[in-house]
Write a protein that holds these residues in place. Structure first.
Motif, PDB file in Angstrom:
ATOM      1  N   ARG A 157     -10.652   0.113   0.607  1.00  0.00           N
ATOM      2  CA  ARG A 157     -11.411   0.478   1.842  1.00  0.00           C
ATOM      3  C   ARG A 157     -11.223  -0.873   3.262  1.00  0.00           C
ATOM      4  O   ARG A 157     -11.886  -0.360   4.162  1.00  0.00           O
ATOM      5  CB  ARG A 157     -12.780   0.278   1.354  1.00  0.00           C
ATOM      6  CG  ARG A 157     -13.592   0.895   2.536  1.00  0.00           C
ATOM      7  CD  ARG A 157     -14.429  -0.558   3.200  1.00  0.00           C
ATOM      8  NE  ARG A 157     -15.460  -1.161   4.142  1.00  0.00           N
ATOM      9  CZ  ARG A 157     -15.183  -0.402   5.471  1.00  0.00           C
ATOM     10  NH1 ARG A 157     -13.930   0.261   5.720  1.00  0.00           N
ATOM     11  NH2 ARG A 157     -16.757  -0.248   6.086  1.00  0.00           N
ATOM     12  N   THR A 165      -5.130   7.946   2.204  1.00  0.00           N
ATOM     13  CA  THR A 165      -6.093   8.268   2.944  1.00  0.00           C
ATOM     14  C   THR A 165      -7.582   9.442   1.813  1.00  0.00           C
ATOM     15  O   THR A 165      -8.158   8.922   2.267  1.00  0.00           O
ATOM     16  CB  THR A 165      -5.916   8.435   4.272  1.00  0.00           C
ATOM     17  OG1 THR A 165      -5.076   7.578   5.444  1.00  0.00           O
ATOM     18  CG2 THR A 165      -7.235   9.090   5.693  1.00  0.00           C
ATOM     19  N   ARG A 166      -6.464  10.471   2.027  1.00  0.00           N
ATOM     20  CA  ARG A 166      -7.051  11.360   1.373  1.00  0.00           C
ATOM     21  C   ARG A 166      -7.974  11.422  -0.176  1.00  0.00           C
ATOM     22  O   ARG A 166      -8.855  11.170  -0.069  1.00  0.00           O
ATOM     23  CB  ARG A 166      -6.019  12.534   0.727  1.00  0.00           C
ATOM     24  CG  ARG A 166      -6.640  13.484   0.611  1.00  0.00           C
ATOM     25  CD  ARG A 166      -6.522  13.238  -1.582  1.00  0.00           C
ATOM     26  NE  ARG A 166      -5.749  12.957  -1.566  1.00  0.00           N
ATOM     27  CZ  ARG A 166      -5.530  12.358  -3.146  1.00  0.00           C
ATOM     28  NH1 ARG A 166      -6.649  12.648  -4.128  1.00  0.00           N
ATOM     29  NH2 ARG A 166      -4.492  11.928  -3.535  1.00  0.00           N
ATOM     30  N   ALA A 182       1.300   5.351   8.980  1.00  0.00           N
ATOM     31  CA  ALA A 182       0.513   6.607   8.014  1.00  0.00           C
ATOM     32  C   ALA A 182       0.545   6.331   6.956  1.00  0.00           C
ATOM     33  O   ALA A 182       1.777   6.735   6.380  1.00  0.00           O
ATOM     34  CB  ALA A 182       0.913   8.148   8.970  1.00  0.00           C
ATOM     35  N   GLN A 183      -0.950   6.912   6.345  1.00  0.00           N
ATOM     36  CA  GLN A 183      -0.351   7.140   4.912  1.00  0.00           C
ATOM     37  C   GLN A 183      -1.712   7.820   3.907  1.00  0.00           C
ATOM     38  O   GLN A 183      -2.777   7.141   4.031  1.00  0.00           O
ATOM     39  CB  GLN A 183      -1.125   5.533   4.078  1.00  0.00           C
ATOM     40  CG  GLN A 183       0.093   4.347   4.335  1.00  0.00           C
ATOM     41  CD  GLN A 183      -0.115   2.906   3.892  1.00  0.00           C
ATOM     42  OE1 GLN A 183      -1.562   2.636   3.622  1.00  0.00           O
ATOM     43  NE2 GLN A 183       0.685   2.712   3.857  1.00  0.00           N
ATOM     44  N   PRO A 184      -1.265   8.916   4.174  1.00  0.00           N
ATOM     45  CA  PRO A 184      -2.285  10.177   4.081  1.00  0.00           C
ATOM     46  C   PRO A 184      -2.735  10.080   2.654  1.00  0.00           C
ATOM     47  O   PRO A 184      -3.762  11.080   2.465  1.00  0.00           O
ATOM     48  CB  PRO A 184      -1.159  11.150   4.973  1.00  0.00           C
ATOM     49  CG  PRO A 184       0.103  11.042   4.257  1.00  0.00           C
ATOM     50  CD  PRO A 184      -0.155   9.434   4.581  1.00  0.00           C
ATOM     51  N   ARG A 240      -0.947  -0.077  11.436  1.00  0.00           N
ATOM     52  CA  ARG A 240      -0.505   0.274  10.030  1.00  0.00           C
ATOM     53  C   ARG A 240       0.787   1.733   9.805  1.00  0.00           C
ATOM     54  O   ARG A 240       0.140   2.946  11.304  1.00  0.00           O
ATOM     55  CB  ARG A 240      -1.224   0.692   9.240  1.00  0.00           C
ATOM     56  CG  ARG A 240      -2.802  -0.492   9.174  1.00  0.00           C
ATOM     57  CD  ARG A 240      -4.237   0.172   8.671  1.00  0.00           C
ATOM     58  NE  ARG A 240      -4.937   0.617   8.990  1.00  0.00           N
ATOM     59  CZ  ARG A 240      -6.131   0.426   9.404  1.00  0.00           C
ATOM     60  NH1 ARG A 240      -6.212  -1.071   9.302  1.00  0.00           N
ATOM     61  NH2 ARG A 240      -6.900   0.363  10.485  1.00  0.00           N
ATOM     62  N   TRP A 276       0.203  -1.361  -0.098  1.00  0.00           N
ATOM     63  CA  TRP A 276       0.061   0.296   0.410  1.00  0.00           C
ATOM     64  C   TRP A 276       0.513   1.002  -0.104  1.00  0.00           C
ATOM     65  O   TRP A 276       0.080   2.672  -0.651  1.00  0.00           O
ATOM     66  CB  TRP A 276      -1.186   0.408   1.160  1.00  0.00           C
ATOM     67  CG  TRP A 276      -2.387  -0.891   1.094  1.00  0.00           C
ATOM     68  CD1 TRP A 276      -2.449  -2.378   2.072  1.00  0.00           C
ATOM     69  CD2 TRP A 276      -3.708  -0.117  -0.001  1.00  0.00           C
ATOM     70  NE1 TRP A 276      -3.408  -2.671   0.385  1.00  0.00           N
ATOM     71  CE2 TRP A 276      -3.937  -1.787  -0.257  1.00  0.00           C
ATOM     72  CE3 TRP A 276      -3.405   0.489  -1.189  1.00  0.00           C
ATOM     73  CZ2 TRP A 276      -4.799  -1.997  -0.414  1.00  0.00           C
ATOM     74  CZ3 TRP A 276      -4.787   0.212  -1.646  1.00  0.00           C
ATOM     75  CH2 TRP A 276      -5.101  -0.906  -1.587  1.00  0.00           C
ATOM     76  N   LEU A 287      -9.221   8.166  -0.597  1.00  0.00           N
ATOM     77  CA  LEU A 287      -9.884   6.705  -0.192  1.00  0.00           C
ATOM     78  C   LEU A 287     -11.708   7.571   0.035  1.00  0.00           C
ATOM     79  O   LEU A 287     -12.351   7.448  -0.181  1.00  0.00           O
ATOM     80  CB  LEU A 287      -9.447   6.009   0.930  1.00  0.00           C
ATOM     81  CG  LEU A 287     -10.547   5.431   1.214  1.00  0.00           C
ATOM     82  CD1 LEU A 287     -11.112   3.603  -0.155  1.00  0.00           C
ATOM     83  CD2 LEU A 287     -10.288   4.223   2.081  1.00  0.00           C
ATOM     84  N   ALA A 288     -11.102   8.745   1.195  1.00  0.00           N
ATOM     85  CA  ALA A 288     -11.710   9.642   1.420  1.00  0.00           C
ATOM     86  C   ALA A 288     -13.213  10.210  -0.176  1.00  0.00           C
ATOM     87  O   ALA A 288     -13.805  10.402   0.267  1.00  0.00           O
ATOM     88  CB  ALA A 288     -11.771  11.031   1.973  1.00  0.00           C
ATOM     89  N   ASP A 301       0.456   4.524  -1.781  1.00  0.00           N
ATOM     90  CA  ASP A 301       0.478   6.631  -1.191  1.00  0.00           C
ATOM     91  C   ASP A 301       1.474   7.299  -1.590  1.00  0.00           C
ATOM     92  O   ASP A 301       0.955   8.074  -1.533  1.00  0.00           O
ATOM     93  CB  ASP A 301       0.450   5.850   0.354  1.00  0.00           C
ATOM     94  CG  ASP A 301       1.121   6.557   1.215  1.00  0.00           C
ATOM     95  OD1 ASP A 301      -0.185   7.498   1.613  1.00  0.00           O
ATOM     96  OD2 ASP A 301       1.887   7.433   1.682  1.00  0.00           O
ATOM     97  N   LEU A 332      -8.406   0.030   6.030  1.00  0.00           N
ATOM     98  CA  LEU A 332      -7.914   0.881   6.151  1.00  0.00           C
ATOM     99  C   LEU A 332      -8.600   0.971   6.704  1.00  0.00           C
ATOM    100  O   LEU A 332      -8.908   2.309   7.933  1.00  0.00           O
ATOM    101  CB  LEU A 332      -8.202   2.346   5.082  1.00  0.00           C
ATOM    102  CG  LEU A 332      -6.488   2.849   4.211  1.00  0.00           C
ATOM    103  CD1 LEU A 332      -6.825   4.436   3.436  1.00  0.00           C
ATOM    104  CD2 LEU A 332      -5.674   3.201   5.179  1.00  0.00           C
TER     105      LEU A 332
END
Length: 212
Positions: free
Chosen positions: A174, A191-192, A186-188, A184, A144, A194-195, A148, A177
């Motif tokens: 999904r 995450t952004r 941090a994979q910002p 895990r 992942w 996926l949001a 990222d 995370l």
């Protein structure tokens, strides 16, 4: 081709079925879904094996045409019912760039996703081997990290346009995370992204619900 009813065989909590249902939503296509697999059975019955000799899900039926393998089903839906759709570009280099990520989900993501997901979500708490699950999660984190880093420089997997690559990888992301009980990194950027996918109706309806 004349309009024919699209039927999808497969349970709604299967990640591979979720990919197809999300794709159908993006294309605005009507369909019927029939529960199959795990607690629903059917996949080992003769009629189903005649459609899909792998005894797996999903399977698409449209008239006398039958197709299995979720990524192939998504490609078919775009080619048969979504010509010109930006989620599967016409230009050869753009299309093959999307295709490589569909392959990546099978070669890199799915092998590391399965032991973590099954080790927690589909294993009773008393039977979980959390030392092994965390070891598997550490391996998944390395895969992942590739996504990222990529998403640090672009909005979606293949640039600024949402494509089938986002459906295929986003469905697994999904799970990555969303699963609880592991550590895990941090994979910002992941995450952004996926949001942002979470705002799409197909994701919200089929991918976002609680995992089971």
């Amino acid at each position: 081709m004349p309009d024919q009813k699209i039927t999808i065989w497969g349970r709604a909590n299967s990640v591979n079925v979720q990919k197809v249902l999300w794709c159908l939503t993006e294309l605005g296509l009507a369909y019927e879904r029939i529960d199959a697999g795990m607690q629903y059975g059917k996949t080992r019955e003769a009629d189903y094996l005649a459609m899909n000799p792998n005894a797996r899900i999903p399977t698409l039926v449209e008239g006398d045409f039958v197709l299995w393998e979720s990524n192939s089903i998504m490609r078919y839906l775009c080619l048969a019912h979504g010509r010109g759709t930006p989620i599967y570009p016409e230009a050869v280099r753009l299309r093959t760039s999307v295709d490589r990520w569909l392959d990546w989900t099978l070669s890199a993501v799915q092998p590391v996703d399965r032991p973590v997901f099954w080790g927690i979500v589909r294993t009773a708490p008393a039977e979980r081997d959390m030392i092994k699950v965390q070891r598997d999660a550490d391996a998944a984190a390395e895969v992942w990290a590739i996504a990222d880093r990529l998403l640090a420089t672009r909005r979606f997997i293949e640039g600024e346009q949402f494509t089938l690559a986002d459906i295929a990888i986003g469905s697994y992301a999904r799970r990555w995370l969303g699963v609880e009980g592991i550590t895990r990194p941090a994979q910002p950027h992941l995450t952004r992204w996926l949001a942002e996918l979470g705002k799409r109706p197909g994701f919200a309806q089929f991918v976002a619900p609680p995992m089971s």
